[in-house]
Design an enzyme around this catalytic site. Structure first.
Site, short mmCIF file in Angstrom:
data_model
loop_
_atom_site.label_atom_id
_atom_site.label_comp_id
_atom_site.label_asym_id
_atom_site.label_seq_id
_atom_site.Cartn_x
_atom_site.Cartn_y
_atom_site.Cartn_z
N PRO A 25 32.13 8.92 -29.52
CA PRO A 25 31.70 9.18 -30.84
C PRO A 25 30.27 8.42 -31.05
O PRO A 25 30.29 7.18 -30.52
CB PRO A 25 32.91 8.22 -31.53
CG PRO A 25 33.44 7.46 -30.63
CD PRO A 25 33.24 8.34 -29.47
N CYS A 27 27.51 7.51 -34.20
CA CYS A 27 27.23 7.44 -35.59
C CYS A 27 25.79 8.33 -35.58
O CYS A 27 24.86 7.79 -35.04
CB CYS A 27 27.20 6.18 -36.09
SG CYS A 27 28.97 5.40 -36.47
N ALA A 59 32.47 7.70 -35.58
CA ALA A 59 33.27 6.75 -36.58
C ALA A 59 33.15 7.20 -37.79
O ALA A 59 32.23 7.53 -38.64
CB ALA A 59 32.58 5.66 -36.29
N GLN A 102 37.02 10.02 -34.37
CA GLN A 102 37.36 8.58 -34.33
C GLN A 102 37.41 8.10 -36.04
O GLN A 102 36.38 8.32 -36.57
CB GLN A 102 36.13 7.78 -33.68
CG GLN A 102 36.42 6.36 -33.66
CD GLN A 102 35.39 5.63 -32.92
OE1 GLN A 102 34.22 5.42 -33.89
NE2 GLN A 102 35.35 5.14 -31.95
N TYR A 185 34.44 -3.98 -35.85
CA TYR A 185 35.06 -3.11 -37.30
C TYR A 185 36.50 -3.79 -37.43
O TYR A 185 36.97 -4.68 -36.83
CB TYR A 185 34.79 -1.70 -37.03
CG TYR A 185 33.33 -1.33 -36.90
CD1 TYR A 185 32.31 -1.78 -37.66
CD2 TYR A 185 33.08 -0.61 -35.75
CE1 TYR A 185 31.12 -1.39 -37.12
CE2 TYR A 185 31.66 -0.24 -35.44
CZ TYR A 185 30.69 -0.78 -36.29
OH TYR A 185 29.42 -0.66 -36.24
N ARG A 233 40.22 3.22 -29.22
CA ARG A 233 39.04 2.23 -28.46
C ARG A 233 38.92 0.90 -28.97
O ARG A 233 39.38 0.52 -30.06
CB ARG A 233 37.83 2.99 -29.08
CG ARG A 233 36.54 2.69 -28.19
CD ARG A 233 35.32 3.18 -28.49
NE ARG A 233 34.31 3.14 -27.72
CZ ARG A 233 32.99 3.53 -27.62
NH1 ARG A 233 32.56 4.14 -28.93
NH2 ARG A 233 32.37 3.59 -26.73
N LEU A 304 26.27 2.58 -20.19
CA LEU A 304 25.45 2.74 -19.15
C LEU A 304 25.70 3.43 -18.07
O LEU A 304 25.41 2.92 -16.83
CB LEU A 304 24.78 1.38 -19.16
CG LEU A 304 23.90 0.72 -19.97
CD1 LEU A 304 23.18 -0.70 -19.83
CD2 LEU A 304 22.62 1.81 -20.67
N ARG A 327 24.71 7.38 -25.32
CA ARG A 327 23.03 7.62 -25.45
C ARG A 327 22.76 8.57 -24.17
O ARG A 327 21.94 9.36 -24.28
CB ARG A 327 22.48 6.35 -25.29
CG ARG A 327 22.52 5.44 -26.63
CD ARG A 327 22.04 4.14 -26.45
NE ARG A 327 23.05 3.29 -25.97
CZ ARG A 327 23.19 2.18 -25.43
NH1 ARG A 327 22.07 1.38 -26.05
NH2 ARG A 327 24.11 1.58 -24.93
#
Length: 385
Positions: A25, A27, A59, A102, A185, A233, A304, A327
């Site tokens: 996920p 944002c 999210a 999510q 969070y 998660r 990564l 990413r």
């Protein structure tokens, strides 16, 4: 050539995944009043053609005040549900990829500006700001507005909001729900002693700090159809002294498995402004490996993972069952195609893209019927091709 481990199928509860690549996920900070927009159709649509096995919606807040930023997606009323339904309808028209969501609440890290405008916390009274809540009245950064410590009525309201969002997700036909217990969070805030300094049954001991996240998990599991997966998660470490750590993560993962969790996605960090993380290729994989050794449910590694050979080694060596891309797949939405070419695997593209590879590479594509026998040439305005 042996079939690569990255392209071996795996089952997660009711989900039959054709490979071990999933999309994490991410944002987008592009919603209006919690409602998805055309951007989400474009964004999710291109990722749904990537060849990965699963796509996870960003999210998604279970309450308006649970949004990270004022431009976050929500699933907390009929308007947000309808906007998501329209987006999913468009994406599914052209892709049969499994799609989940999510669900989360940002807690003390809510009420912030979008990242490209600085990402700072916006205090109550600001046009886009509101009062945040948390396990304890401790701000993420000392200079920020302190959250209000949740009372028992507030805890019930948030737990019920998670369950309600799960019911909405079920109505939307989503294939799985992932609970966001990572990155500082709300659920992570309850787990960490750095953010949870309560003196009631929800604070203090590890058992008490796990209590509310497990209550939320149980409420979501009861609200979401039994034949569909519910996952979590987690951040395996706060990377701050006396914070949440791997040993506690393993205890939480074992508890989640007992409560019926179908998979655990292992990330790190995000809880404290003083964290020190040495990021590098696969820097979070060792945490996933440790969790995998402690539980029998699938474990997802992330962080990564950019090289196909690296992803292959993670699966082949048993460090994790699945790798998640974030990413990396924003930069290269056809990463699974390129991984299949490099490793000798196969992907299933939309039929409109079957001619994307020269004939010598057609073995990369799984198709239901005969592939394009020859390239289709497009005439230009001059009639040439």
């Amino acid at each position: 050539m042996a079939h690569p481990a990255l392209f071996q199928p795996i089952r997660v509860h009711d989900l039959e995944l054709p490979n071990r690549i999933v999309i994490a996920p991410m944002c987008q900070y592009s919603a209006v009043d919690g409602q998805m927009t055309d951007w989400h159709t474009i964004h999710l649509g291109q990722l749904a053609m990537s060849g990965a096995a699963l796509l996870t919606i960003e999210a998604t807040a279970v309450l308006p005040e649970g949004r990270i930023t004022w431009a976050d997606v929500g699933l907390y009323d009929d308007a947000t549900e309808e906007a998501m339904r329209q987006t999913l309808e468009s994406v599914r028209r052209w892709s049969d990829m499994g799609i989940g969501i999510q669900l989360g609440h940002a807690g003390r890290k809510a009420s912030t500006e979008v990242p490209w405008a600085g990402g700072a916390q916006l205090p109550p009274g600001h046009e886009h700001g509101w009062q945040t809540v948390a396990p304890s009245a401790i701000p993420y950064h000392p200079q920020e507005n302190a959250p209000v410590a949740l009372d028992h009525a507030g805890l019930r309201r948030i737990r019920d909001a998670f369950a309600d969002a799960a019911r909405r997700a079920a109505r939307l036909g989503l294939d799985f729900v992932q609970l966001h217990g990572a990155h500082g969070y709300l659920l992570h805030q309850f787990l960490s002693p750095l953010s949870n300094q309560r003196s009631d049954e929800y604070g203090g001991s590890l058992e008490n700090r796990m209590r509310f996240p497990l209550e939320v998990f149980d409420a979501v599991r009861a609200a979401f159809p039994a034949d569909r997966a519910v996952t979590m998660r987690v951040s395996a470490t706060d990377s701050v002294e006396d914070g949440w750590d791997l040993e506690q993560t393993i205890a939480f993962a074992r508890a989640l498995e007992v409560h019926g969790c179908d998979a655990i996605h292992v990330s790190t960090g995000g809880l404290h402004h003083a964290q020190r993380i040495a990021a590098g290729p696969g820097y979070q994989v060792p945490f996933a490996r440790s969790v995998k050794q402690a539980v029998s449910i699938p474990v997802v590694a992330v962080g990564l993972i950019t090289d196909p050979e690296h992803a292959e080694a993670i699966i082949a060596n048993g460090d994790a069952d699945i790798v998640a891309l974030a990413r990396t797949i924003l930069y290269d939405p056809r990463w699974p195609w390129h991984a299949a070419e490099k490793l000798g695997g196969t992907v299933r593209p939309p039929k409109q893209y079957l001619r994307a590879h020269p004939a010598r590479h057609r073995h990369l594509f799984q198709v239901d019927g005969p592939a394009d026998p020859a390239p289709v040439w497009i005439r230009d305005e001059k009639g040439t091709r």
